[in-house]
Scaffold this motif. Sequence first.
Motif, PDB file in Angstrom:
ATOM      1  N   SER A 122       0.835  -1.144  -0.054  1.00 50.98           N
ATOM      2  CA  SER A 122      -0.048   0.074   0.014  1.00 50.98           C
ATOM      3  C   SER A 122       0.825   1.268   0.006  1.00 50.98           C
ATOM      4  O   SER A 122       2.009   1.079   0.163  1.00 50.98           O
ATOM      5  N   PRO A 177       1.487   4.310   4.502  1.00 44.71           N
ATOM      6  CA  PRO A 177       0.988   3.420   5.585  1.00 44.71           C
ATOM      7  C   PRO A 177       0.082   4.278   6.617  1.00 44.71           C
ATOM      8  O   PRO A 177       0.217   5.537   6.739  1.00 44.71           O
ATOM      9  N   PRO A 225      -5.821   1.456  -1.047  1.00 44.45           N
ATOM     10  CA  PRO A 225      -5.897   0.236   0.165  1.00 44.45           C
ATOM     11  C   PRO A 225      -4.826  -0.820  -0.111  1.00 44.45           C
ATOM     12  O   PRO A 225      -4.185  -1.075  -1.062  1.00 44.45           O
ATOM     13  N   LEU A 226      -4.780  -1.939   0.822  1.00 42.97           N
ATOM     14  CA  LEU A 226      -4.117  -2.980   0.621  1.00 42.97           C
ATOM     15  C   LEU A 226      -4.305  -3.778  -0.457  1.00 42.97           C
ATOM     16  O   LEU A 226      -5.461  -4.129  -0.724  1.00 42.97           O
ATOM     17  N   PHE A 240      -3.182  -7.408  -2.295  1.00 43.34           N
ATOM     18  CA  PHE A 240      -2.621  -8.810  -1.534  1.00 43.34           C
ATOM     19  C   PHE A 240      -2.025  -9.640  -2.628  1.00 43.34           C
ATOM     20  O   PHE A 240      -2.573  -9.300  -3.670  1.00 43.34           O
ATOM     21  N   GLY A 241      -0.971  -9.994  -2.359  1.00 45.38           N
ATOM     22  CA  GLY A 241      -0.578 -11.286  -3.230  1.00 45.38           C
ATOM     23  C   GLY A 241      -1.292 -12.562  -2.884  1.00 45.38           C
ATOM     24  O   GLY A 241      -2.168 -12.630  -2.067  1.00 45.38           O
ATOM     25  N   TYR A 294     -13.380  -8.016   2.444  1.00 42.77           N
ATOM     26  CA  TYR A 294     -12.569  -8.491   1.605  1.00 42.77           C
ATOM     27  C   TYR A 294     -12.948  -9.991   0.882  1.00 42.77           C
ATOM     28  O   TYR A 294     -13.676 -10.714   1.775  1.00 42.77           O
ATOM     29  N   GLY A 301      -5.109 -14.562  -3.080  1.00 42.34           N
ATOM     30  CA  GLY A 301      -4.966 -13.476  -2.151  1.00 42.34           C
ATOM     31  C   GLY A 301      -6.418 -12.824  -1.836  1.00 42.34           C
ATOM     32  O   GLY A 301      -7.468 -13.262  -2.480  1.00 42.34           O
ATOM     33  N   LEU A 302      -6.564 -11.776  -0.950  1.00 36.60           N
ATOM     34  CA  LEU A 302      -7.805 -11.132  -0.639  1.00 36.60           C
ATOM     35  C   LEU A 302      -7.845  -9.913  -1.733  1.00 36.60           C
ATOM     36  O   LEU A 302      -7.044  -9.139  -1.966  1.00 36.60           O
ATOM     37  N   LEU A 341     -10.239  -6.310  -1.955  1.00 36.83           N
ATOM     38  CA  LEU A 341     -11.152  -5.607  -1.332  1.00 36.83           C
ATOM     39  C   LEU A 341     -12.516  -5.292  -2.041  1.00 36.83           C
ATOM     40  O   LEU A 341     -12.522  -5.199  -3.242  1.00 36.83           O
ATOM     41  N   TYR A 350      -5.980   1.852   6.088  1.00 33.70           N
ATOM     42  CA  TYR A 350      -6.141   0.337   5.504  1.00 33.70           C
ATOM     43  C   TYR A 350      -5.351  -0.552   6.160  1.00 33.70           C
ATOM     44  O   TYR A 350      -5.608  -1.758   5.804  1.00 33.70           O
ATOM     45  N   ASN A 351      -4.469  -0.365   7.134  1.00 31.39           N
ATOM     46  CA  ASN A 351      -3.248  -1.049   7.324  1.00 31.39           C
ATOM     47  C   ASN A 351      -3.620  -1.829   8.839  1.00 31.39           C
ATOM     48  O   ASN A 351      -4.450  -1.106   9.545  1.00 31.39           O
TER      49      ASN A 351
END
Lengths: 116, 114
Positions: A94, A97, A104-105, A107-108, B36, B43-44, B46, B99-100
Amino acid sequence: ETGVTQSPTHLIKTRGQQVTLRCSSQSGHNTVSWYQQALGQGPQFIFQYYREEENGRGNFPPRFSGLQFPNYSSELNVNALELDDSALYLCASSSPPGGLSNSPLHFGNGTRLTVT
Amino acid sequence: AQSVTQLDSQVPVFEEAPVELRCNYSSSVSVYLFWYVQYPNQGLQLLLKYLSGSTLVKGINGFEAEFNKSQTSFHLRKPSVHISDTAEYFCAVSPSGGYNKLIFGAGTRLAVHP
């Protein structure tokens, strides 16, 4: 736009060994977070790296450690593997931080670690 | 401490039927909430997020969720599901804003049958 890539996809290790998992962040992202997802559970936050420094840590022992490199890629290292470390390890990138962001995040697909 | 409870571990539903996946959270401070989706071996992704403003949030793939502060809930809904919606769905809360460092629920397996 290149997404988050993780390697390897699958890994089998023996209890007591050490493992290194790798993650390349999405282009333009400077923050990497690692999550552990045990079978049948939701992901749990391990730690986050921002500009090569750890920027928050979840409830994981010190044998879980990480690195972030100048190109923002990251490694997760786990020492003295235990059977309970068997899980899917997810990396997410992202920018920036914390705080509100339009990014937003991301993901892999994760690394599936099996400890025997 | 903040936590997330997904009330159903599995939800079976027929194609084109409506569905609701339930999520409750506990927090003593303002929260940001997320849904998610995780497809097999991936993976996830959103689906949607609530940060502030309108309590009805629309996301991708026809999903929407409603934030209810008094009931501390953030249920996910879709009026008509497809086979391709079969996946694991995770509700998450951010304890630090943004978001973290998300705290996830245990997940709900949505199984859409023809």
